[in-house]
Design a protein around this motif. Structure first.
Motif, PDB file in Angstrom:
ATOM      1  N   VAL A   6      -8.032 105.127  35.674  1.00  0.00           N
ATOM      2  CA  VAL A   6      -6.931 105.898  36.263  1.00  0.00           C
ATOM      3  C   VAL A   6      -6.822 105.591  37.750  1.00  0.00           C
ATOM      4  CG1 VAL A   6      -6.095 108.219  36.802  1.00  0.00           C
ATOM      5  CG2 VAL A   6      -7.123 107.753  34.570  1.00  0.00           C
ATOM      6  N   PRO A  43      -3.734 103.565  31.241  1.00  0.00           N
ATOM      7  CA  PRO A  43      -4.177 104.478  32.302  1.00  0.00           C
ATOM      8  C   PRO A  43      -3.762 104.058  33.701  1.00  0.00           C
ATOM      9  CG  PRO A  43      -5.969 104.015  30.779  1.00  0.00           C
ATOM     10  CD  PRO A  43      -4.853 103.076  30.434  1.00  0.00           C
ATOM     11  N   TYR A  68      -6.095 106.627  41.338  1.00  0.00           N
ATOM     12  CA  TYR A  68      -6.002 107.803  42.198  1.00  0.00           C
ATOM     13  C   TYR A  68      -5.865 107.345  43.642  1.00  0.00           C
ATOM     14  CZ  TYR A  68      -7.339 111.952  44.862  1.00  0.00           C
ATOM     15  OH  TYR A  68      -7.353 112.998  45.772  1.00  0.00           O
ATOM     16  N   MET A  91      -9.635 114.305  36.898  1.00  0.00           N
ATOM     17  CA  MET A  91     -10.415 113.438  36.009  1.00  0.00           C
ATOM     18  C   MET A  91     -11.166 114.242  34.950  1.00  0.00           C
ATOM     19  SD  MET A  91      -9.533 110.505  36.911  1.00  0.00           S
ATOM     20  CE  MET A  91      -8.828 109.640  38.305  1.00  0.00           C
ATOM     21  N   VAL A 140     -10.968 107.545  32.082  1.00  0.00           N
ATOM     22  CA  VAL A 140     -10.820 107.916  33.492  1.00  0.00           C
ATOM     23  C   VAL A 140     -11.294 106.822  34.441  1.00  0.00           C
ATOM     24  CG1 VAL A 140     -10.906 110.398  33.058  1.00  0.00           C
ATOM     25  CG2 VAL A 140     -13.048 109.138  33.430  1.00  0.00           C
ATOM     26  N   ALA A 170      -8.544 115.094  32.318  1.00  0.00           N
ATOM     27  CA  ALA A 170      -8.104 113.866  31.645  1.00  0.00           C
ATOM     28  C   ALA A 170      -9.184 113.328  30.704  1.00  0.00           C
ATOM     29  CB  ALA A 170      -7.729 112.814  32.680  1.00  0.00           C
ATOM     30  N   LYS A 171     -10.423 113.378  31.146  1.00  0.00           N
ATOM     31  CA  LYS A 171     -11.529 112.909  30.299  1.00  0.00           C
ATOM     32  C   LYS A 171     -11.616 113.745  29.024  1.00  0.00           C
ATOM     33  CE  LYS A 171     -16.542 112.444  30.124  1.00  0.00           C
ATOM     34  NZ  LYS A 171     -17.829 112.691  30.820  1.00  0.00           N
ATOM     35  N   LEU A 215     -17.498 107.706  36.801  1.00  0.00           N
ATOM     36  CA  LEU A 215     -16.420 107.094  37.590  1.00  0.00           C
ATOM     37  C   LEU A 215     -16.949 105.980  38.484  1.00  0.00           C
ATOM     38  CD1 LEU A 215     -14.511 110.330  38.653  1.00  0.00           C
ATOM     39  CD2 LEU A 215     -13.715 108.606  37.041  1.00  0.00           C
TER      40      LEU A 215
END
Length: 339
Positions: free
Chosen positions: A196, A163, A198, A183, A193, A186-187, A335
């Motif tokens: 990931v 990721p 960002y 997200m 996530v 993607a999740k 997150l």
């Protein structure tokens, strides 16, 4: 007899004073007596766009105001004022100070849920009067034209494997719309996530970063991708609508759903008033926004910008916002960026 005459004079004076005050405008901008349920603006309406010129909020506010006046649905002058800053928080704060006003409105979208949940605004949707939602816009996930991925599943396959090796860029801050919309999808596809990467570029450089190879994926709005796709500079791997969008170029963009990912993200946009608006004014705006949504003129505007119809009245809008907040809170908690 003198006492009776004095009493009659006093009553007459009270009646006259009441009649004179009943039709006056109060300091909050509420004109007339709204106790009968009838209200219409007797002074110009001001719509705050909590962003700079040219973005989604600004465009929506200006198109709504312009079409209201051109169709005669609202004859009173409507102005749009830009008050950018804080991901929308500056504009919202300016309206919070107009408590009770019936002629000060603002346009908003998911950031009014996201920004307070991130602890970046003291005001959330509960602090205002929801009037009507008007449109649905959607996210697009784009890569450079020469990128190795040709669809969302190919991208997510690499992200599942590692990721953090793929960088996603957006114009909003972490925890706000461009971040959360990516997200969420993607999740649903099974990506971790929490790992990931960002990055936020709020100065307009996100597309440049994608084109020069500094980042891998651009999370943005659909409208922001069309011209670059036409120019052959980027390709859109997916949009977050339930069905393919209509329009030149837009109809070529595949949805995440048709690629087997059971998730959507809607960038709704609607209008709010200050706290404690008169109920008669709320009903007035509900009626006017509904007429606008159903008009041919606004249908043409939606088509031009790739927007979908998504009208909700005040009560429907409030329920929708409450539900959306709960869903977003769960994702932000996962997150690790919820307040």
């Amino acid at each position: 007899m003198k006492k009776l005459l004095s009493l009659l004079v006093l009553v007459l004076l009270m009646v006259i004073a009441s009649a004179c005050s009943g039709g006056s405008e109060d300091a909050s901008g509420s004109e007339g007596d709204t106790s009968s349920g009838d209200w219409s603006p007797e002074q110009p309406i001001e719509i705050v766009s909590p962003s700079g010129a040219g973005g989604g909020w600004d465009t929506t506010a200006r198109m709504v105001g312009k079409t209201f006046n051109e169709t005669g649905i609202i004859e009173q002058d409507i102005g749009v004022v830009n008050k950018p800053g804080g991901g929308g928080a500056v504009g919202w704060a300016s309206i919070a100070e107009k408590e009770g006003s019936n002629t000060d409105l603002f346009v908003s979208s998911p950031p009014i849920l996201l920004v307070p949940l991130n602890g970046q605004s003291e005001y959330g949707h509960e602090d205002f009067t929801p009037l009507s939602n008007m449109i649905a816009d959607y996210a697009a996930f784009a890569v450079a034209a020469d990128a190795k991925w040709d669809n969302l599943n190919e991208l997510f396959a690499d992200m599942k494997e590692d990721p953090s090796s793929i960088t996603v860029v957006g114009a909003s801050s972490p925890g706000s719309m461009d971040h959360v919309q990516f997200m969420k999808i993607a999740k649903a596809a099974g990506v971790d996530v929490t790992k990931v990467k960002y990055v936020s570029d709020q100065d307009g450089g996100a597309l440049t970063a994608l084109l020069n190879g500094s980042v891998d994926v651009y999370s943005t709005g659909v409208a922001e991708t069309v011209e670059q796709v036409k120019a052959g500079k980027i390709k859109v791997l997916a949009v977050t609508s339930e069905e393919r969008l209509e329009g030149d170029v837009l109809s070529d963009f595949p949805t995440a759903i048709e690629q087997g990912i059971d998730a959507t993200f809607v960038n709704w946009r609607g209008f709010f008033g200050p706290p404690n608006m008169d109920e008669a004014a709320v009903k007035y705006y509900e009626e006017k926004f509904k007429k606008l949504s159903e008009s041919e003129e606004f249908a043409d505007i939606r088509k031009n910008y790739g927007w979908s119809e998504m009208y909700m009245n005040s009560e429907e809008y409030k329920t929708f916002l409450d539900d959306q907040k709960k869903e977003i809170q769960g994702l932000l908690d996962e997150l690790g960026i919820g307040k």
